[in-house]
Design a protein around this motif. Structure first.
Motif, short mmCIF file in Angstrom:
data_model
loop_
_atom_site.label_atom_id
_atom_site.label_comp_id
_atom_site.label_asym_id
_atom_site.label_seq_id
_atom_site.Cartn_x
_atom_site.Cartn_y
_atom_site.Cartn_z
N THR A 249 45.52 65.47 -67.67
CA THR A 249 44.60 66.57 -67.35
C THR A 249 43.26 66.02 -66.87
O THR A 249 42.67 66.52 -65.92
CB THR A 249 44.38 67.46 -68.59
N GLY A 250 42.81 64.96 -67.54
CA GLY A 250 41.55 64.34 -67.13
C GLY A 250 41.63 63.81 -65.71
O GLY A 250 40.71 64.01 -64.90
N VAL B 293 46.61 64.82 -72.20
CA VAL B 293 45.14 64.85 -72.07
C VAL B 293 44.68 63.88 -70.98
O VAL B 293 43.83 64.23 -70.15
CB VAL B 293 44.46 64.52 -73.42
N LEU B 294 45.28 62.68 -70.98
CA LEU B 294 44.93 61.72 -69.92
C LEU B 294 45.25 62.30 -68.54
O LEU B 294 44.46 62.20 -67.61
CB LEU B 294 45.70 60.42 -70.10
#
Lengths: 201, 223
Positions: free
Chosen positions: B27-28, B24-25
């Motif tokens: 992708t952010g 998630v990090l």
């Protein structure tokens, strides 16, 4: 048949025996008042932050309420306060209360793998007989922490836009919006399970 | 032998929460870095389209969207001019109409391409009021009584700006500033004041609503 107990040897969780009490949520209360207070405070600020984002993003609501600058500041301040509460939770200030939950979430066993595998194959949430967070909650917790980190960084870029180039502002708008949708979906799922009183199992 | 405890060490490499956290990090960070490229490739604002308002986010700085009846609408041109004017909506409709096909770019990062703004040239309206030689700036006011903006008479965008009554062939919607808004091409959207009701020619620049909150007076979009 082997019955795995997740390790109770991580951090300050050592002395707890969360698996014994079958009352839903009892393990959560056993995390201590600091953790529950941090959870409740952060949740309150986050709900204000989400509610204000609806006004900022949904045209008809903006048309009803207006005062964009005031609502935007409410959104920013409530979001930052939620983050501040969580940072305090991870720090030594309040006994590293959130670190306990983090350690609990990062503790992963073959039982957890099996739970995930059964969930994927049956598309039904399997019963989880271990203590503390179930594997879905562990993953959700990790995802929420990462989402919040991205939301804070992208939100600060948008708030302090004058210091950043346009291409980064476009990226910040994209990531802030898409990750906010993901966070709202996770919060709604969380509230659904709370409402169903099947939060843990 | 009955196994009652679990050895974490042997499963360190398969921690799904840790991987999820990092994914998630990552992708952010990817969205942050490549968001503008993605939107250029798609040709539209992903975020804007997600709002369902034709790509726009509709802002109001007062208590909602102000309303005026078309037959009660007035646009006043005043200040350092020889001929102050008060124009009705019909007056504006009767004047020479002009259009521009442009991108609407918000300073916060979303944009809507290929938008046609139609109405009366700002420069021609100002010329009709015969500005005095020491008039340097335009101060715009809105009938929401909050939103204000400014523009220099010497900046090139002044000659391209349109006192807009129509967008994409239709009269403005309430959220877009019905019945009249300004459109300043090549500038961030906050310069294009909505619910326009006054144009005052002044000698010194006065900060507009958004500039008072730290937005740059020069709102030119970098090319």
């Amino acid at each position: 048949m082997h019955k795995f107990r997740p390790s109770q040897t991580v951090g300050s969780m050592k002395a707890k025996n969360y698996g014994q009490d079958k009352n839903l949520g009892s393990w959560y209360n056993e995390l201590g008042p600091a953790t529950t207070t941090i959870h409740n405070l952060a949740s309150l600020f986050l709900l204000v932050c989400i509610a204000s984002s609806f006004i900022l993003y949904i045209g008809p609501l903006e048309g009803l309420i207006g005062h964009r600058e005031v609502v935007r500041e409410l959104h920013v301040v409530s979001g930052l306060l939620a983050m501040l509460v969580l940072v305090v939770g991870f720090s030594n200030v309040w006994g590293r209360a959130m670190s306990k939950v983090w350690n609990l979430a990062m503790t992963w066993s073959s039982t957890d793998d099996e739970w995930i595998r059964r969930w994927r194959t049956s598309l039904r949430r399997p019963y989880y007989e271990e203590s503390g967070l179930n594997p879905g909650q562990k993953v959700a917790f990790a995802v929420v922490v990462a989402l919040l980190a991205v939301l804070v960084v992208s939100g600060l870029i948008l708030r302090l836009f004058a210091y950043f180039p346009l291409w980064l502002r476009v990226g910040a708008t994209l990531s802030h919006t898409l990750f906010a949708y993901a966070l709202v979906a996770l919060v709604l799922t969380h509230l659904y399970f709370v409402a169903q009183k099947s939060f843990r199992r | 032998m009955e196994r009652t405890t679990f050895d974490i060490a042997e499963h360190k490499s398969v921690s799904l929460p840790r991987r999820s956290f990092l994914y998630v990090l990552g992708t952010g960070a990817l969205f942050l870095g490549t968001g503008s490229i993605v939107e250029k490739m798609l040709g539209s604002s992903v975020v804007g389209e997600a709002t369902g308002l034709g790509g726009y986010h509709l802002y109001s700085v007062s208590g909602g969207f102000p309303v005026v009846k078309p037959n009660q609408y007035e646009l006043r041109i005043s200040g350092l001019v020889r001929k102050p004017m008060t124009l009705s909506l019909d007056d504006l409709y009767r004047m020479n109409q002009t259009s521009i096909d442009s991108t609407f770019q918000c300073v916060t990062g979303w944009e809507v391409k290929n938008q046609v703004f139609s109405g009366v040239s700002l420069a021609s309206l100002v010329a009709q009021s015969e500005p005095l030689s020491f008039a340097r700036f335009l101060k715009f006011t809105s009938f929401d009584h909050v939103y204000t903006e400014s523009l220099s008479l010497s900046q090139p965008e002044f000659h391209k700006s349109i006192v807009t009554t129509h967008m994409n062939g239709s009269t403005l919607s309430l959220g877009h500033g019905f019945p009249v808004r300004l459109f300043v091409p090549g500038n961030y959207g906050y310069k294009s004041i909505k619910w326009l009701s006054g144009i005052e020619l002044v000698e010194t620049d006065e900060q507009g609503y958004w500039e008072q909150y730290g937005y740059p007076v020069n709102a030119q979009i970098p090319t």
